[in-house]
Motif scaffolding. Structure first.
Motif, short mmCIF file in Angstrom:
data_model
loop_
_atom_site.label_atom_id
_atom_site.label_comp_id
_atom_site.label_asym_id
_atom_site.label_seq_id
_atom_site.Cartn_x
_atom_site.Cartn_y
_atom_site.Cartn_z
N ASP A 63 -10.37 16.41 -1.15
CA ASP A 63 -9.09 16.02 -0.57
C ASP A 63 -8.27 15.26 -1.60
O ASP A 63 -8.82 14.77 -2.58
N HIS A 87 -15.66 7.87 11.71
CA HIS A 87 -16.56 6.88 11.10
C HIS A 87 -15.69 6.05 10.14
O HIS A 87 -15.11 6.61 9.21
N ILE A 88 -15.62 4.76 10.37
CA ILE A 88 -14.70 3.94 9.57
C ILE A 88 -15.45 2.83 8.85
O ILE A 88 -16.18 2.06 9.47
N ARG A 89 -15.21 2.78 7.54
CA ARG A 89 -15.77 1.67 6.76
C ARG A 89 -14.68 0.61 6.56
O ARG A 89 -13.55 0.96 6.18
N GLY A 124 -8.50 -4.79 3.47
CA GLY A 124 -7.73 -3.65 3.97
C GLY A 124 -7.03 -3.99 5.28
O GLY A 124 -7.63 -4.60 6.16
N TRP A 125 -5.79 -3.56 5.41
CA TRP A 125 -5.01 -3.88 6.60
C TRP A 125 -5.59 -3.22 7.85
O TRP A 125 -5.72 -3.84 8.89
N ARG A 183 0.83 4.54 -2.54
CA ARG A 183 0.62 5.89 -2.02
C ARG A 183 1.72 6.83 -2.47
O ARG A 183 1.48 7.99 -2.78
N SER A 236 -11.19 11.16 8.82
CA SER A 236 -11.71 12.52 8.96
C SER A 236 -12.57 12.61 10.22
O SER A 236 -13.56 11.87 10.33
N SER A 282 -8.42 -0.70 8.11
CA SER A 282 -9.85 -0.45 8.33
C SER A 282 -10.55 -1.70 8.87
O SER A 282 -11.38 -1.62 9.76
N SER A 283 -10.18 -2.88 8.34
CA SER A 283 -10.86 -4.08 8.83
C SER A 283 -10.47 -4.36 10.29
O SER A 283 -11.28 -4.85 11.07
N TYR A 287 -8.62 16.32 7.91
CA TYR A 287 -8.44 14.92 8.26
C TYR A 287 -7.11 14.76 9.02
O TYR A 287 -6.29 15.68 9.03
N ALA A 308 0.84 -1.20 0.00
CA ALA A 308 0.00 0.00 0.00
C ALA A 308 0.88 1.26 0.00
O ALA A 308 0.55 2.27 -0.62
N ARG A 352 -3.12 5.62 8.67
CA ARG A 352 -4.16 5.83 7.67
C ARG A 352 -4.89 7.14 7.98
O ARG A 352 -5.02 7.50 9.13
N TYR A 353 -5.37 7.79 6.92
CA TYR A 353 -6.10 9.04 7.12
C TYR A 353 -7.54 8.76 7.51
O TYR A 353 -8.20 7.90 6.90
N TYR A 396 -5.68 9.82 -2.35
CA TYR A 396 -4.82 8.67 -2.05
C TYR A 396 -4.84 8.41 -0.56
O TYR A 396 -5.21 9.29 0.21
N LEU A 440 -12.63 -4.26 2.09
CA LEU A 440 -12.34 -5.69 1.93
C LEU A 440 -10.83 -5.88 1.70
O LEU A 440 -10.27 -5.27 0.79
#
Ligand SMILES: Cc1cc2nc3c(=O)[nH]c(=O)nc-3n(C[C@H](O)[C@H](O)[C@H](O)COP(=O)(O)OP(=O)(O)OC[C@H]3O[C@@H](n4cnc5c(N)ncnc54)[C@H](O)[C@@H]3O)c2cc1C
Length: 389
Positions: free
Chosen positions: A386, A208-210, A215-216, A55, A194, A218-219, A178, A51, A191-192, A389, A213
């Motif tokens: 923003d 708020h985090i989604r 992802g190191w 970036r 906001s 966020s998951s 952010y 990743a 990771r960024y 990336y 799939l």
């Protein structure tokens, strides 16, 4: 930098990156040179570099695209310099990165393209970048890193979690900015995110985090965050936000967790006496993706300057979504939900010529929406988003 210097830098970089797999090869070569020649910088980077490589190229392309706009580029670089204090980087590390990047581009460009003039152009360009970042970092008096404790974790969708933290030191960010975040189970993988509420004197912050799939980070946040976890946060970044005396009307478009920085701005505006009119389009794939309609409804009812239109691509929720469906409610103060692709819906209203526009969401959504708006007559200079990336 004069236009010739900019053209030389841009042409060499684009020639290298445009080849089949060129950006990936360039990034690999850059890190190989950096870690071989300056092994002391390896510790600043995560173990898994995939990743990180992606970036690097995107960040560098972002800078290259703005070389003619120092009024935008230099504040951006200064913010990055302040943010990079969290790694503990010093001036010598910037020079190591600049030298390695130049060497990597030079190797790929080949002797024919790499003339003395090109060499000088790269020296000049990299000096602007490193001097601006180092200068801003040296002048900064705020903490290089903020620490905070998770006080609340709420799963609002199967793959979307709201996390609240209590910061140990107050952070003065502008609503809409952010910050980079590091969680305990993913060291060095910043990771960024906001903030979804404005800065406050209680030192509370909400994200708020989604879960992406595969992802190191966020998951791990969505799956493993626990009350009491200690997070690290870097300096605030980004240029979204409301000017203090905003007079021009605003158009805000946010999808998924892209709502967070827009929501923070609306909350900050609600504390002011006078505001321009704001139209917010909040989007999701399914109706259940509109996870924060209650807050938006409260804001719209209390603030007559705010219009909120929910938009979803599909009219129905997926089969696995539970029966308890708050999104089917008619929330007071909100416009009826519209079905369709958000960029298409927003641009069908016209050029929004009297508005300052902000778009927040996944990179593909931002690009498509921007394209649609510009095709409808919105001027690019009135659109903000923003870095993608
Ligand atoms: C300015 C900015 C603000 C952001 N704010 C938020 C926020 O408030 N809330 C939030 O949840 N996220 C936000 N993000 C995205 C966040 O920083 C991470 O990129 C995202 O959480 C994925 O990280 P990861 O480690 O899980 O995935 P990685 O391990 O970095 O990537 C894994 C794979 O997922 C892909 N991927 C990465 N991000 C996305 C994405 N957004 N959509 C689809 N695929 C993706 C990558 O290309 C890669 O193939 C923001 C990003 C930026 C640039």
């Amino acid at each position: 930098m004069d236009s010739r210097t900019i053209a030389l830098i841009r042409t060499t970089f684009k020639a290298v990156a445009a080849e089949e797999g060129g950006s990936e090869k360039l990034a690999r070569s850059f890190y190989a040179i950096l870690f071989t020649d300056y092994p002391q910088v390896r510790d600043f980077f995560p173990a898994a570099m995939d990743a990180q490589r992606d970036r690097l190229v995107k960040a560098f392309s972002y800078v290259l695209d703005r070389l003619e706009e120092p009024s935008k580029l230099l504040p951006f670089l200064a913010q990055l310099g302040r943010d990079h204090r969290k790694y503990g980087v010093e001036a010598e590390h910037y020079l190591a990165v600049a030298t390695s990047l130049k060497t990597a581009v030079q190797v790929f460009a080949g002797t024919e393209m790499w003339t003395d003039e090109v060499d000088r152009a790269w020296d000049e360009g990299l000096k602007v970048v490193t001097d601006t970042m180092i200068g801003a970092a040296e002048k900064e008096t705020t903490p290089s890193v903020w620490t905070g404790t998770v006080t609340e974790r709420r799963e609002v969708l199967r793959n979307l979690t709201i996390v609240r933290l209590q910061l140990d030191q107050l952070m003065r960010y502008a609503a809409g900015q952010y910050v980079s975040v590091q969680i305990p189970s993913r060291p060095r993988m910043w990771r960024y995110l906001s903030p979804a509420i404005p800065a406050n004197t209680n030192g509370e912050i909400e994200f708020h985090i989604r879960g992406v799939l595969g992802g190191w980070v966020s998951s791990a946040i969505v799956g493993q965050t626990a009350v009491g976890d200690r997070w690290l946060l870097g300096s605030p970044l980004g240029g979204l936000g409301i000017p203090r005396n905003a007079k021009r009307k605003m158009l805000m478009i946010g999808c998924g967790t892209g709502l967070a920085p827009l929501r923070a701005q609306l909350m900050a505006m609600a504390l002011r006496r006078i505001n321009p009119k704001v139209h917010l389009f909040v989007g999701g794939h399914h109706p259940c993706d509109l996870y924060d309609l209650e807050t938006l409804s409260n804001l719209a009812v209390a603030n007559r300057w705010l219009t909120v239109t929910p938009v979803t691509e599909l009219d129905e929720n997926p089969w696995w979504h539970g029966e308890h469906d708050e999104t089917a409610r008619l929330w007071p103060g909100l416009e009826p939900r519209v079905i369709g692709q958000i960029g298409k819906i927003v641009s069908s209203f016209g050029a929004w010529a009297d508005r300052d526009v902000q778009i927040v969401g996944a990179p593909s959504m931002v690009q498509t929406t921007k394209f649609r708006l510009m095709a409808a007559g919105t001027l690019a200079k009135n659109i903000r988003h923003d870095p993608l990336y």
